[in-house]
Design an enzyme around this catalytic site. Structure first.
Site, PDB file in Angstrom:
ATOM      1  N   LYS A  13       6.659  16.776  -0.889  1.00 37.48           N
ATOM      2  CA  LYS A  13       6.176  17.866  -1.756  1.00 37.48           C
ATOM      3  C   LYS A  13       7.331  18.786  -2.159  1.00 37.48           C
ATOM      4  O   LYS A  13       7.495  19.091  -3.341  1.00 37.48           O
ATOM      5  CB  LYS A  13       5.083  18.685  -1.041  1.00 37.48           C
ATOM      6  CG  LYS A  13       3.854  17.870  -0.650  1.00 37.48           C
ATOM      7  CD  LYS A  13       2.788  18.720  -0.004  1.00 37.48           C
ATOM      8  CE  LYS A  13       3.208  19.342   1.315  1.00 37.48           C
ATOM      9  NZ  LYS A  13       3.532  18.386   2.403  1.00 37.48           N
ATOM     10  N   ARG A  88      -4.395  24.926   2.038  1.00 35.86           N
ATOM     11  CA  ARG A  88      -4.184  24.022   3.159  1.00 35.86           C
ATOM     12  C   ARG A  88      -5.506  23.689   3.850  1.00 35.86           C
ATOM     13  O   ARG A  88      -5.539  22.927   4.785  1.00 35.86           O
ATOM     14  CB  ARG A  88      -3.293  24.787   4.119  1.00 35.86           C
ATOM     15  CG  ARG A  88      -2.394  24.069   5.022  1.00 35.86           C
ATOM     16  CD  ARG A  88      -1.284  23.374   4.360  1.00 35.86           C
ATOM     17  NE  ARG A  88      -0.261  23.027   5.282  1.00 35.86           N
ATOM     18  CZ  ARG A  88       1.023  23.173   5.036  1.00 35.86           C
ATOM     19  NH1 ARG A  88       1.442  23.689   3.914  1.00 35.86           N
ATOM     20  NH2 ARG A  88       1.893  22.773   5.914  1.00 35.86           N
ATOM     21  N   ARG A 127      15.120  14.501   8.152  1.00 35.10           N
ATOM     22  CA  ARG A 127      15.276  15.600   7.179  1.00 35.10           C
ATOM     23  C   ARG A 127      16.304  16.619   7.672  1.00 35.10           C
ATOM     24  O   ARG A 127      16.317  16.998   8.823  1.00 35.10           O
ATOM     25  CB  ARG A 127      13.935  16.301   6.983  1.00 35.10           C
ATOM     26  CG  ARG A 127      14.094  17.602   6.185  1.00 35.10           C
ATOM     27  CD  ARG A 127      12.827  18.105   5.606  1.00 35.10           C
ATOM     28  NE  ARG A 127      11.827  18.431   6.588  1.00 35.10           N
ATOM     29  CZ  ARG A 127      10.583  18.808   6.274  1.00 35.10           C
ATOM     30  NH1 ARG A 127      10.231  18.897   4.998  1.00 35.10           N
ATOM     31  NH2 ARG A 127       9.708  19.088   7.202  1.00 35.10           N
ATOM     32  N   ARG A 160      14.701  21.214  11.060  1.00 41.51           N
ATOM     33  CA  ARG A 160      13.612  22.175  11.264  1.00 41.51           C
ATOM     34  C   ARG A 160      12.991  22.049  12.653  1.00 41.51           C
ATOM     35  O   ARG A 160      12.794  20.943  13.145  1.00 41.51           O
ATOM     36  CB  ARG A 160      12.529  21.971  10.195  1.00 41.51           C
ATOM     37  CG  ARG A 160      12.745  22.849   8.981  1.00 41.51           C
ATOM     38  CD  ARG A 160      11.832  22.533   7.837  1.00 41.51           C
ATOM     39  NE  ARG A 160      10.410  22.448   8.142  1.00 41.51           N
ATOM     40  CZ  ARG A 160       9.459  22.280   7.228  1.00 41.51           C
ATOM     41  NH1 ARG A 160       9.802  22.213   5.949  1.00 41.51           N
ATOM     42  NH2 ARG A 160       8.199  22.184   7.562  1.00 41.51           N
ATOM     43  N   ARG A 171       1.237  18.132  13.619  1.00 36.38           N
ATOM     44  CA  ARG A 171       1.062  18.542  12.206  1.00 36.38           C
ATOM     45  C   ARG A 171       0.242  17.496  11.450  1.00 36.38           C
ATOM     46  O   ARG A 171      -0.556  17.836  10.583  1.00 36.38           O
ATOM     47  CB  ARG A 171       2.426  18.739  11.532  1.00 36.38           C
ATOM     48  CG  ARG A 171       3.102  20.033  11.982  1.00 36.38           C
ATOM     49  CD  ARG A 171       4.576  20.033  11.651  1.00 36.38           C
ATOM     50  NE  ARG A 171       4.849  20.002  10.236  1.00 36.38           N
ATOM     51  CZ  ARG A 171       6.002  19.592   9.713  1.00 36.38           C
ATOM     52  NH1 ARG A 171       6.972  19.157  10.496  1.00 36.38           N
ATOM     53  NH2 ARG A 171       6.187  19.614   8.417  1.00 36.38           N
TER      54      ARG A 171
HETATM   55  P1  AP5 Z   1      10.040  16.980   1.895  1.00 35.52           P
HETATM   56  O1  AP5 Z   1      10.125  17.045   0.420  1.00 35.52           O
HETATM   57  O2  AP5 Z   1      10.780  18.033   2.666  1.00 35.52           O
HETATM   58  O3  AP5 Z   1       8.519  16.870   2.396  1.00 35.52           O
HETATM   59  P2  AP5 Z   1       7.333  17.927   2.347  1.00 35.52           P
HETATM   60  O4  AP5 Z   1       6.117  17.198   1.895  1.00 35.52           O
HETATM   61  O5  AP5 Z   1       7.731  19.152   1.585  1.00 35.52           O
HETATM   62  O6  AP5 Z   1       7.213  18.208   3.893  1.00 35.52           O
HETATM   63  P3  AP5 Z   1       7.008  19.564   4.687  1.00 35.52           P
HETATM   64  O7  AP5 Z   1       7.249  19.180   6.135  1.00 35.52           O
HETATM   65  O8  AP5 Z   1       7.859  20.675   4.165  1.00 35.52           O
HETATM   66  O9  AP5 Z   1       5.534  19.843   4.436  1.00 35.52           O
HETATM   67  P4  AP5 Z   1       4.608  20.640   5.278  1.00 35.52           P
HETATM   68  O10 AP5 Z   1       3.449  20.700   4.376  1.00 35.52           O
HETATM   69  O11 AP5 Z   1       4.326  20.127   6.636  1.00 35.52           O
HETATM   70  O12 AP5 Z   1       5.459  21.958   5.608  1.00 35.52           O
HETATM   71  P5  AP5 Z   1       5.462  23.416   4.975  1.00 35.52           P
HETATM   72  O13 AP5 Z   1       6.858  23.838   4.846  1.00 35.52           O
HETATM   73  O14 AP5 Z   1       4.548  23.500   3.798  1.00 35.52           O
HETATM   74  O15 AP5 Z   1      10.559  15.512   2.340  1.00 35.52           O
HETATM   75  C1  AP5 Z   1      10.694  15.161   3.708  1.00 35.52           C
HETATM   76  C2  AP5 Z   1      11.976  14.318   3.904  1.00 35.52           C
HETATM   77  O16 AP5 Z   1      11.822  13.080   3.224  1.00 35.52           O
HETATM   78  C3  AP5 Z   1      13.256  14.963   3.334  1.00 35.52           C
HETATM   79  O17 AP5 Z   1      14.328  14.706   4.189  1.00 35.52           O
HETATM   80  C4  AP5 Z   1      13.457  14.249   1.975  1.00 35.52           C
HETATM   81  O18 AP5 Z   1      14.833  14.172   1.632  1.00 35.52           O
HETATM   82  C5  AP5 Z   1      12.863  12.879   2.257  1.00 35.52           C
HETATM   83  N1  AP5 Z   1      12.217  12.290   1.079  1.00 35.52           N
HETATM   84  C6  AP5 Z   1      11.447  12.909   0.154  1.00 35.52           C
HETATM   85  N2  AP5 Z   1      11.005  12.030  -0.770  1.00 35.52           N
HETATM   86  C7  AP5 Z   1      11.498  10.803  -0.400  1.00 35.52           C
HETATM   87  C8  AP5 Z   1      11.391   9.488  -0.949  1.00 35.52           C
HETATM   88  N3  AP5 Z   1      10.688   9.235  -2.064  1.00 35.52           N
HETATM   89  N4  AP5 Z   1      12.024   8.485  -0.302  1.00 35.52           N
HETATM   90  C9  AP5 Z   1      12.750   8.721   0.825  1.00 35.52           C
HETATM   91  N5  AP5 Z   1      12.891   9.944   1.376  1.00 35.52           N
HETATM   92  C10 AP5 Z   1      12.274  10.981   0.771  1.00 35.52           C
HETATM   93  O19 AP5 Z   1       4.723  24.223   6.147  1.00 35.52           O
HETATM   94  C11 AP5 Z   1       5.358  24.451   7.388  1.00 35.52           C
HETATM   95  C12 AP5 Z   1       4.449  25.317   8.262  1.00 35.52           C
HETATM   96  O20 AP5 Z   1       4.206  26.594   7.616  1.00 35.52           O
HETATM   97  C13 AP5 Z   1       3.030  24.762   8.514  1.00 35.52           C
HETATM   98  O21 AP5 Z   1       3.016  23.854   9.589  1.00 35.52           O
HETATM   99  C14 AP5 Z   1       2.268  26.062   8.811  1.00 35.52           C
HETATM  100  O22 AP5 Z   1       2.517  26.528  10.103  1.00 35.52           O
HETATM  101  C15 AP5 Z   1       2.874  27.047   7.825  1.00 35.52           C
HETATM  102  N6  AP5 Z   1       2.149  27.071   6.549  1.00 35.52           N
HETATM  103  C16 AP5 Z   1       2.631  26.727   5.310  1.00 35.52           C
HETATM  104  N7  AP5 Z   1       1.688  26.865   4.375  1.00 35.52           N
HETATM  105  C17 AP5 Z   1       0.573  27.301   5.014  1.00 35.52           C
HETATM  106  C18 AP5 Z   1      -0.746  27.606   4.589  1.00 35.52           C
HETATM  107  N8  AP5 Z   1      -1.117  27.482   3.309  1.00 35.52           N
HETATM  108  N9  AP5 Z   1      -1.634  28.021   5.523  1.00 35.52           N
HETATM  109  C19 AP5 Z   1      -1.289  28.164   6.805  1.00 35.52           C
HETATM  110  N10 AP5 Z   1      -0.053  27.866   7.289  1.00 35.52           N
HETATM  111  C20 AP5 Z   1       0.861  27.448   6.394  1.00 35.52           C
END
Ligand code: AP5
Length: 217
Positions: A13, A88, A127, A160, A171
Site C-alpha cells: 500500500k 481499518r 522491508r 520497523r 498483525r
Molecule cells: P509496503 O508498501 O511498505 O507495504 P504496506 O502495505 O504499506 O505495509 P504496512 O506494513 O505499512 O501496512 P500496515 O497496514 O500494516 O501498516 P501501517 O503503517 O498502515 O511494502 C512492504 C515491503 O514489500 C517493502 O519492503 C516494499 O519494498 C516491498 N514491496 C512492495 N511491493 C512489492 C512488490 N510488488 N514486489 C516485491 N516487493 C514489494 O500501520 C502500522 C500500525 O499503525 C498498525 O499496526 C496500527 O497499530 C496503526 N494504525 C495505522 N492505521 C490505523 C488505523 N486506521 N486504525 C488504528 N490503528 C492504525
C-alpha cells in the site's frame, strides 16, 4: 479522486501510494506514517499510539478518527486524497462516511491490493524504511546501492519494530478479523476494485493506475 487503499500489511500500500498519488496529483495520507512521525517526535499522540503499534494492534478508534477528521479538513485534501491505512474496520468506515458527508463529498473508489500471507511475510521481513525521507526499500526486491543507506536522500534505513515475525503474525490476525470485512463492506456498495498485487512494483503500479483511471475526475 477520493481514494482508499486496502490490503493486508505488506501488500504494498505504502509503495503504491507514492506512485498513485503522484500520478493523480492527490495528497497521500497514511495513518501509519502520521503515527510513526508522532512516535519519533515524542508527542502525546505518539506515546499513546506506540504501545498499540509495537504490539501490532489497532490504535483506538476515537484517537485515529479524530486525527483523520482533522487531516481531511485541511486545504490540500479538498479536491482529492489517497487514504492509506484508514479505514481499518467497519466502524472507521462509517466514521469516514460521516466525515465525507460533513464536507459534502463522497468517496470515488476503494482499491484492494490482493496478496497472499506468505508473500506478506517475505515482504515485511526484508522491508527497510528511510528515517529521513520515509521511502520504503526491500533488501531483496528493491535493494539500495549501499546497505542501510537510502539511495534517494542518503538517510539511514531502519527495520520497523512491528516487522519482526511474531508481530507480523499478529498483525495478519488483526487484519483478518477486523480489516478484511471492509472488502465485503465496500464491495456490497459497488465501490470496490481489486487488483492482483503480486509481481514487480512496476507491474502492480500499471495495474493500479489502469483500474483507477475510470474514476479520475
Ligand atoms: P509496503 O508498501 O511498505 O507495504 P504496506 O502495505 O504499506 O505495509 P504496512 O506494513 O505499512 O501496512 P500496515 O497496514 O500494516 O501498516 P501501517 O503503517 O498502515 O511494502 C512492504 C515491503 O514489500 C517493502 O519492503 C516494499 O519494498 C516491498 N514491496 C512492495 N511491493 C512489492 C512488490 N510488488 N514486489 C516485491 N516487493 C514489494 O500501520 C502500522 C500500525 O499503525 C498498525 O499496526 C496500527 O497499530 C496503526 N494504525 C495505522 N492505521 C490505523 C488505523 N486506521 N486504525 C488504528 N490503528 C492504525
Amino acid at each position: 479522486m477520493r481514494l482508499v487503499l486496502v490490503g493486508p500489511p505488506g501488500a504494498g500500500k505504502g509503495t503504491q501510494a507514492e506512485f498513485i498519488a503522484e500520478h493523480f496529483a492527490i495528497p497521500k495520507i497514511s495513518t501509519g506514517d502520521i503515527f510513526r512521525s508522532n512516535v519519533s517526535g515524542g508527542t502525546e499522540l505518539g506515546r499513546l499510539a506506540k504501545k498499540y503499534m509495537d504490539a501490532g494492534d489497532l490504535v483506538p478508534d476515537e484517537v485515529t478518527n479524530a486525527m483523520v477528521r482533522d487531516r481531511l479538513a485541511q486545504d490540500d485534501a479538498v479536491e482529492g486524497f489517497l487514504l492509506d491505512g484508514f479505514p481499518r474496520n467497519v466502524l472507521q468506515a462509517r466514521e469516514l462516511d460521516g466525515i465525507m458527508a460533513s464536507l459534502d463529498r463522497s468517496l470515488s473508489v476503494v482499491l484492494d491490493l490482493e496478496v497472499d500471507h506468505d508473500e506478506v511475510v517475505r515482504r515485511l521481513s526484508g522491508r527497510r524504511t528511510c528515517k529521513q525521507c520515509g521511502h520504503v526499500w526491500h533488501v531483496e526486491y528493491d535493494p539500495t546501492t549501499r546497505p542501510d543507506v537510502c539511495d534517494k536522500c542518503g538517510g539511514a534505513l531502519y527495520h520497523r519494530d512491528d516487522d519482526y515475525p511474531d508481530t507480523v503474525r499478529h498483525r495478519l490476525e488483526v487484519y483478518s478479523a477486523q480489516t478484511s470485512p471492509l472488502v465485503q463492506f465496500y464491495d456490497g456498495r459497488g465501490q470496490l476494485v481489486s487488483i492482483d498485487a503480486l509481481g514487480t512494483v512496476e507491474d502492480v503500479t500499471e495495474r493500479a493506475i489502469a483500474a483507477l483511471a475510470p474514476f479520475a475526475g
